[in-house]
Design an enzyme around this catalytic site. Sequence first.
Site, mmCIF file in Angstrom:
data_model
loop_
_atom_site.group_PDB
_atom_site.id
_atom_site.type_symbol
_atom_site.label_atom_id
_atom_site.label_comp_id
_atom_site.label_asym_id
_atom_site.label_seq_id
_atom_site.Cartn_x
_atom_site.Cartn_y
_atom_site.Cartn_z
ATOM 1 N N GLY A 30 0.789 -1.239 0.000
ATOM 2 C CA GLY A 30 0.000 0.000 0.000
ATOM 3 C C GLY A 30 0.816 1.281 0.000
ATOM 4 O O GLY A 30 0.330 2.321 0.445
ATOM 5 N N ASN A 32 1.619 2.994 -2.678
ATOM 6 C CA ASN A 32 0.937 3.917 -3.603
ATOM 7 C C ASN A 32 -0.318 4.503 -2.957
ATOM 8 O O ASN A 32 -0.626 5.677 -3.154
ATOM 9 C CB ASN A 32 0.601 3.220 -4.930
ATOM 10 C CG ASN A 32 1.791 3.195 -5.863
ATOM 11 O OD1 ASN A 32 2.182 4.219 -6.418
ATOM 12 N ND2 ASN A 32 2.390 2.024 -6.014
ATOM 13 N N ARG A 83 -15.563 -15.575 -9.795
ATOM 14 C CA ARG A 83 -14.893 -14.296 -10.022
ATOM 15 C C ARG A 83 -15.895 -13.142 -10.194
ATOM 16 O O ARG A 83 -15.716 -12.060 -9.639
ATOM 17 C CB ARG A 83 -14.045 -14.452 -11.290
ATOM 18 C CG ARG A 83 -13.167 -13.304 -11.620
ATOM 19 C CD ARG A 83 -12.307 -13.659 -12.810
ATOM 20 N NE ARG A 83 -11.233 -14.554 -12.439
ATOM 21 C CZ ARG A 83 -10.068 -14.131 -11.907
ATOM 22 N NH1 ARG A 83 -9.864 -12.858 -11.705
ATOM 23 N NH2 ARG A 83 -9.137 -14.996 -11.592
ATOM 24 N N HIS A 127 1.308 0.544 -12.999
ATOM 25 C CA HIS A 127 2.136 -0.628 -13.301
ATOM 26 C C HIS A 127 3.596 -0.199 -13.391
ATOM 27 O O HIS A 127 3.894 0.845 -13.979
ATOM 28 C CB HIS A 127 1.678 -1.256 -14.631
ATOM 29 C CG HIS A 127 2.406 -2.523 -14.953
ATOM 30 N ND1 HIS A 127 2.140 -3.711 -14.301
ATOM 31 C CD2 HIS A 127 3.415 -2.780 -15.818
ATOM 32 C CE1 HIS A 127 2.952 -4.650 -14.774
ATOM 33 N NE2 HIS A 127 3.730 -4.107 -15.694
ATOM 34 N N ASP A 163 -3.011 -5.269 -17.604
ATOM 35 C CA ASP A 163 -2.073 -4.146 -17.776
ATOM 36 C C ASP A 163 -2.171 -3.537 -19.170
ATOM 37 O O ASP A 163 -1.159 -3.316 -19.859
ATOM 38 C CB ASP A 163 -0.625 -4.609 -17.467
ATOM 39 C CG ASP A 163 -0.478 -5.068 -16.030
ATOM 40 O OD1 ASP A 163 -1.149 -4.482 -15.153
ATOM 41 O OD2 ASP A 163 0.279 -6.018 -15.773
#
Length: 220
Positions: A30, A32, A83, A127, A163
């Site tokens: 964490g 960021n 999911r 990323h 990404d």
Amino acid sequence: MTNDQRGRESDRTVRTDSRPRIAVLISGRGSNLQSIIDAIAAGTLDATIAVVISNRAGAQGLTRARDAGIEALFINPKDSPDRDAYDRAIVDALNARRVTLVCLAGFMRLVGAPLLDAFPQRILNIHPSLLPSFRGLDAQRQALDHGVRVTGATVHLVTSQLDDGPIVLQATVPVLEGDTVDTLSARILVEEHRLYPEAIRLVLAGGWALDGRRFLTRGH
Ligand code: GAR
């Protein structure tokens, strides 16, 4: 409390609530998230973090959020049968808190249709490479192994591909001789912490448009 006082109190609440409400989704450290918390505290990012959500119970970022007085939720993937159901559980939590922008910050799961459809062009990811190079795990090791001289960090809008998605901002970082995964990751991280709050500011400011994959800001 008189009616007058109550009125003034609710005026204040409305004013506080007028800042854009963002959510940060994490899986681990964490750092960021912390850079976003710090940018808001410093007044360089005008937003409020409505909630931090983790798919891992022990994520250090959950503690960072609670220390900053931010609601922190662990949503356990094991509580969802598949999911899509997990994504719907996240969407429910975000909608209940009137979130308008979702920021993935080291959230190590693919985002599926329920979340993408609920927040079209409103999900960001960071990323640690210059995308489209070195998608997926261990981007810094991939860059070292490939022998590139320059790598960096990318903030992009999230699509169903890993990404991928229109690039909002990038920063370059030189690869130095003698770099290890740790030294290179640390230098990239410095750029990530500067880049993410800046990209969030840009997206929240509006006035941008997509031309195919290209993210165009006003005046371009
Ligand atoms: C960051 O380096 C981020 O760019 C990366 O995970 C790290 C999370 O660190 N994300 C990805 O690789 C996404 N594909 P943090 O938890 O300290 O912010």
